[in-house]
Design an enzyme around this catalytic site. Sequence first.
Site, PDB file in Angstrom:
ATOM      1  N   CYS A  56       0.835  -1.208   0.000  1.00 18.53           N
ATOM      2  CA  CYS A  56       0.000   0.000   0.000  1.00 18.53           C
ATOM      3  C   CYS A  56       0.874   1.264   0.000  1.00 18.53           C
ATOM      4  O   CYS A  56       1.991   1.257   0.512  1.00 18.53           O
ATOM      5  CB  CYS A  56      -0.921   0.004   1.225  1.00 18.53           C
ATOM      6  SG  CYS A  56      -2.506  -0.813   0.948  1.00 18.53           S
ATOM      7  N   ASN A  78      12.276  -5.950  -6.513  1.00 19.81           N
ATOM      8  CA  ASN A  78      11.852  -6.935  -5.530  1.00 19.81           C
ATOM      9  C   ASN A  78      12.882  -7.016  -4.395  1.00 19.81           C
ATOM     10  O   ASN A  78      14.084  -7.167  -4.653  1.00 19.81           O
ATOM     11  CB  ASN A  78      11.699  -8.303  -6.217  1.00 19.81           C
ATOM     12  CG  ASN A  78      10.892  -9.281  -5.394  1.00 19.81           C
ATOM     13  OD1 ASN A  78      11.126  -9.446  -4.203  1.00 19.81           O
ATOM     14  ND2 ASN A  78       9.945  -9.940  -6.037  1.00 19.81           N
ATOM     15  N   SER A 161       1.327 -13.683  -2.472  1.00 16.70           N
ATOM     16  CA  SER A 161       1.660 -13.501  -1.062  1.00 16.70           C
ATOM     17  C   SER A 161       0.892 -12.351  -0.437  1.00 16.70           C
ATOM     18  O   SER A 161       0.996 -12.108   0.758  1.00 16.70           O
ATOM     19  CB  SER A 161       3.163 -13.229  -0.940  1.00 16.70           C
ATOM     20  OG  SER A 161       3.488 -12.049  -1.664  1.00 16.70           O
ATOM     21  N   HIS A 164      -3.038  -7.229  -2.141  1.00 13.86           N
ATOM     22  CA  HIS A 164      -2.920  -5.961  -2.874  1.00 13.86           C
ATOM     23  C   HIS A 164      -2.674  -6.277  -4.359  1.00 13.86           C
ATOM     24  O   HIS A 164      -1.841  -7.119  -4.675  1.00 13.86           O
ATOM     25  CB  HIS A 164      -1.758  -5.148  -2.291  1.00 13.86           C
ATOM     26  CG  HIS A 164      -1.777  -3.731  -2.738  1.00 13.86           C
ATOM     27  ND1 HIS A 164      -2.108  -2.686  -1.911  1.00 13.86           N
ATOM     28  CD2 HIS A 164      -1.554  -3.184  -3.957  1.00 13.86           C
ATOM     29  CE1 HIS A 164      -2.072  -1.559  -2.600  1.00 13.86           C
ATOM     30  NE2 HIS A 164      -1.737  -1.836  -3.849  1.00 13.86           N
ATOM     31  N   LYS A 311      -8.118 -28.184 -10.136  1.00 14.34           N
ATOM     32  CA  LYS A 311      -7.521 -29.223 -10.975  1.00 14.34           C
ATOM     33  C   LYS A 311      -6.114 -29.505 -10.450  1.00 14.34           C
ATOM     34  O   LYS A 311      -5.326 -28.570 -10.257  1.00 14.34           O
ATOM     35  CB  LYS A 311      -7.449 -28.703 -12.415  1.00 14.34           C
ATOM     36  CG  LYS A 311      -6.437 -29.378 -13.297  1.00 14.34           C
ATOM     37  CD  LYS A 311      -6.984 -30.652 -13.858  1.00 14.34           C
ATOM     38  CE  LYS A 311      -5.919 -31.392 -14.663  1.00 14.34           C
ATOM     39  NZ  LYS A 311      -6.330 -32.771 -14.942  1.00 14.34           N
ATOM     40  N   GLU A 317      -0.440 -36.825 -14.857  1.00 17.76           N
ATOM     41  CA  GLU A 317       0.037 -35.553 -15.398  1.00 17.76           C
ATOM     42  C   GLU A 317       1.530 -35.340 -15.137  1.00 17.76           C
ATOM     43  O   GLU A 317       2.240 -34.771 -15.957  1.00 17.76           O
ATOM     44  CB  GLU A 317      -0.734 -34.372 -14.787  1.00 17.76           C
ATOM     45  CG  GLU A 317      -2.101 -34.138 -15.390  1.00 17.76           C
ATOM     46  CD  GLU A 317      -3.206 -34.858 -14.654  1.00 17.76           C
ATOM     47  OE1 GLU A 317      -2.909 -35.820 -13.907  1.00 17.76           O
ATOM     48  OE2 GLU A 317      -4.362 -34.458 -14.815  1.00 17.76           O
TER      49      GLU A 317
END
Length: 341
Positions: A56, A78, A161, A164, A311, A317
Amino acid sequence: MKVASLDRNQPHRRFNPLTGEWLLVSPQRTARPWQGEQEISSRIERPEYEPECYLCPGNERANGAQNPNYHNPYVFTNDFSALLPDTPPAIEEDDLFRAESAQGTCRVICFSSKHNLTLPDLPVSEIAKIVSVWMAETAELGQQYRWVQIFENKGAMMGSSNAHPHGQIWASRALPTVPAKEDGQQQNYMEKHKRPLLVEYLERELQFGERLVVENDHWAVLVPFWANWPFEIILLPKRHITRITDLNADETITLAQILQLILQKYDRLFNIPFPYTMGWHGAPFLVEHCDHWLLHAHAYPPLLRSAAVKKFMVGYEMLGEPQRDFTPEQAAETLRSLTSK
Ligand code: H2U
Ligand code: ZN
């Protein structure tokens, strides 16, 4: 055997020409894709500003840095980057224990200053600003890095995570595995057919119409013929654009419009803010030829039948190849029939 003669109600395999991989489709396992379950999970009211949120405006992030009081999409490096720019170059050449050092950078993009909104809640003008930031970031990072991966993980189910609205941008010196496969496949197709794979694919899909979800003047959204995930889509431009940096002003707006439309449809599907991983693929940078590429976005939502029924890509798979029950055509029909907001 021709596809035309193949009974799509019977188990069959489909080929993904973008990755060169196969997929098993087993429509007989669900005669109908729609099993009726519809959980109207009420949207939990969240505040526009959340004092505890790392993303924020004005708030302190996990490493102590402070966000500015931003109003437009806000980008920062990051604080826990998976790739670092200054890792020394190194290679270990060994057929069994092969490794190389990795260089790159990771950024976070806050889509909006408002904590409680998601992409499809934003007005088209705000989404267009995000598209412009994607373009600018890609242009800048593409001068230095071969690959710029723009993506969004939405929803806790997809490992996001923080609620926002935000996405990520990872740039790397190396071309990662998935785009490397797409690069090779598109290059082979171009050599054989003299036209780009996805340009021809889109032309054919617009003629068929059965996997088309929504289109406008410059863009089309399809459930690809080879979709792995139940409601996977691919978003393609109608012009031969190789990178997101090449969009013109009109295409930026119509992209914002179609993104809003498809993401609102997603939200309508199970009446929840629909989780997904979505991201862009375009021609790599620092390469000579890129005409075999067509810019596109993939969205991979994990949900299958309801807000709670996911799924799982497990068992066959993981050990054999991906498998799905209802067909991509049925998924497209379901998504087509949903209204946006
Ligand atoms: P995800 O929600 O998709 O994980 O993206 C959030 C990113 O934000 C995550 O990669 C970063 C995390 O490293 N982050 C910061 O850089 N600073 C913070 O204060 C919190 C989260
Ligand atoms: Zn917030």
